[in-house]
Motif scaffolding. Structure first.
Motif, short mmCIF file in Angstrom:
data_model
loop_
_atom_site.label_atom_id
_atom_site.label_comp_id
_atom_site.label_asym_id
_atom_site.label_seq_id
_atom_site.Cartn_x
_atom_site.Cartn_y
_atom_site.Cartn_z
N GLY A 1 12.89 -14.73 3.56
CA GLY A 1 12.40 -16.09 2.72
C GLY A 1 12.97 -16.14 1.35
N PHE B 1 16.47 -25.72 -0.59
CA PHE B 1 17.76 -25.00 -0.38
C PHE B 1 17.98 -25.54 1.20
CE2 PHE B 1 15.66 -22.31 -3.67
CZ PHE B 1 16.91 -22.43 -4.48
N SER C 1 17.05 -9.23 -2.23
CA SER C 1 17.27 -10.25 -3.04
C SER C 1 15.81 -10.67 -3.57
CB SER C 1 17.72 -11.50 -2.27
OG SER C 1 17.84 -12.61 -3.04
N THR C 2 15.33 -10.33 -4.70
CA THR C 2 14.20 -10.55 -5.21
C THR C 2 14.04 -10.31 -6.86
OG1 THR C 2 11.91 -9.70 -5.00
CG2 THR C 2 13.49 -7.93 -4.98
N THR D 1 13.57 -9.82 1.37
CA THR D 1 12.67 -10.37 0.36
C THR D 1 11.88 -9.04 -0.37
OG1 THR D 1 10.99 -10.79 1.75
CG2 THR D 1 12.26 -12.50 1.03
N THR E 1 5.68 -9.12 10.75
CA THR E 1 6.52 -10.20 11.23
C THR E 1 7.39 -10.04 12.18
OG1 THR E 1 8.19 -9.55 9.60
CG2 THR E 1 6.11 -10.86 8.75
C1 LIG Z 1 12.15 -21.67 -2.90
C2 LIG Z 1 11.74 -20.27 -2.49
C3 LIG Z 1 12.60 -19.39 -3.05
C4 LIG Z 1 12.06 -17.96 -2.65
N1 LIG Z 1 12.95 -17.03 -3.06
C5 LIG Z 1 12.54 -15.70 -2.84
C6 LIG Z 1 13.38 -14.59 -3.21
O1 LIG Z 1 14.77 -15.00 -3.68
N2 LIG Z 1 13.27 -13.28 -2.98
C7 LIG Z 1 11.98 -12.87 -2.69
O2 LIG Z 1 11.53 -11.97 -2.58
N3 LIG Z 1 10.94 -13.99 -2.38
C8 LIG Z 1 11.29 -15.27 -2.59
N4 LIG Z 1 10.19 -16.29 -2.04
C9 LIG Z 1 9.18 -15.92 -1.84
C10 LIG Z 1 9.13 -15.58 -0.34
O3 LIG Z 1 9.64 -16.52 0.62
C11 LIG Z 1 7.68 -14.87 0.28
O4 LIG Z 1 7.23 -14.00 -0.44
C12 LIG Z 1 7.54 -15.00 1.79
O5 LIG Z 1 6.23 -14.45 2.09
C13 LIG Z 1 8.51 -13.78 2.39
O6 LIG Z 1 8.43 -13.78 3.49
P1 LIG Z 1 9.37 -12.86 4.57
O7 LIG Z 1 9.60 -11.75 3.72
O8 LIG Z 1 8.48 -12.50 5.70
O9 LIG Z 1 10.51 -13.76 4.64
C14 LIG Z 1 10.69 -17.70 -2.33
C15 LIG Z 1 10.02 -18.82 -1.60
C16 LIG Z 1 10.47 -20.20 -2.14
C17 LIG Z 1 9.51 -21.21 -1.69
#
Ligand SMILES: Cc1cc2nc3c(=O)[nH]c(=O)nc-3n(C[C@H](O)[C@H](O)[C@H](O)COP(=O)(O)O)c2cc1C
Length: 193
Positions: free
Chosen positions: A14, A51, A129-130, A94, A108
């Motif tokens: 995400g 996005f 990317s974080t 992320t 997950t």
């Molecule tokens: C619009 C938006 C942009 C995001 N961009 C990032 C990002 O660039 N990097 C990141 O680590 N988390 C980002 N997040 C937070 C992650 O989506 C969040 O931590 C989520 O729990 C990640 O889950 P995953 O690692 O299972 O995909 C963003 C959230 C939103 C709503």
């Protein structure tokens, strides 16, 4: 192993702002390998953001990969016992998923895919990317880079002035880094200045 013979899992987390660039890289990669299974984390597979929508992401992924998305733990679990993949790419990865991988948390489809795939001794390629890449996520990234089987797409600071702790991989390098990881090589230079 050559890219053309490789069965690849392509998992997207995400970091929604990098999805466009990642999908563009996937469009280059997909025709060059034997098969690609798209995988989505719970967040990237279900949340609509500024996005784009989750449904549009899913549709584009399935078109590019010519395979249905896997987004549940039971769907990805056979990657281990059946040896389904030669390479797992997690792009974007992320801070959340970096932390889980480093800590051994498997809740997950993406983290389960990594755990299942690593047990076969095969490579995982991360494209981080974080925004906290140079704070708390740095230790997780460093931890993973010290572990057998993990490789990284070259990354750097995307906005040192505005976001001084943010790190983003150069998604355009995914095809090259995928071939390197299949050969057991870390793409260099790892750090983009
Ligand atoms: C619009 C938006 C942009 C995001 N961009 C990032 C990002 O660039 N990097 C990141 O680590 N988390 C980002 N997040 C937070 C992650 O989506 C969040 O931590 C989520 O729990 C990640 O889950 P995953 O690692 O299972 O995909 C963003 C959230 C939103 C709503």
């Amino acid at each position: 192993m050559k890219l053309e013979d490789a069965r690849i899992g392509f998992a997207m987390c995400g970091s929604y702002c990098t999805h466009r660039k990642t999908l563009d890289a996937l469009a280059e990669l997909a025709p060059r390998c034997k098969s690609i299974i798209p995988i989505l984390s719970r967040e990237s597979g279900s949340e609509d953001t500024r996005f784009g929508t989750a449904a549009a992401l899913r549709q584009e992924l399935e078109t590019l990969c010519a395979n249905p998305v896997w987004d549940t733990i039971p769907q990805v679990e056979p990657i281990g016992p059946k040896g389904l993949l030669d390479l797992l790419i997690i792009a974007p990865c992320t801070g959340n998923t970096l932390g889980k991988l480093a800590a051994g948390i498997t809740d997950t489809a993406v983290t389960m895919a990594a755990k299942a795939h690593l047990r076969n001794g095969r490579p995982v390629l991360l494209a981080p990317s974080t925004n906290d890449g140079l704070t708390v996520s740095l230790r997780n990234l460093g931890d993973l880079l010290c572990r057998k089987g993990y490789y990284c797409v070259p990354f750097g600071q995307d906005d040192p002035t505005g976001k001084p702790t943010s790190l983003v991989a150069d998604m355009k390098q995914i095809p090259r880094a995928a071939q390197d990881a299949l050969n057991g090589i870390q793409t260099q230079p790892l750090l983009i200045c």
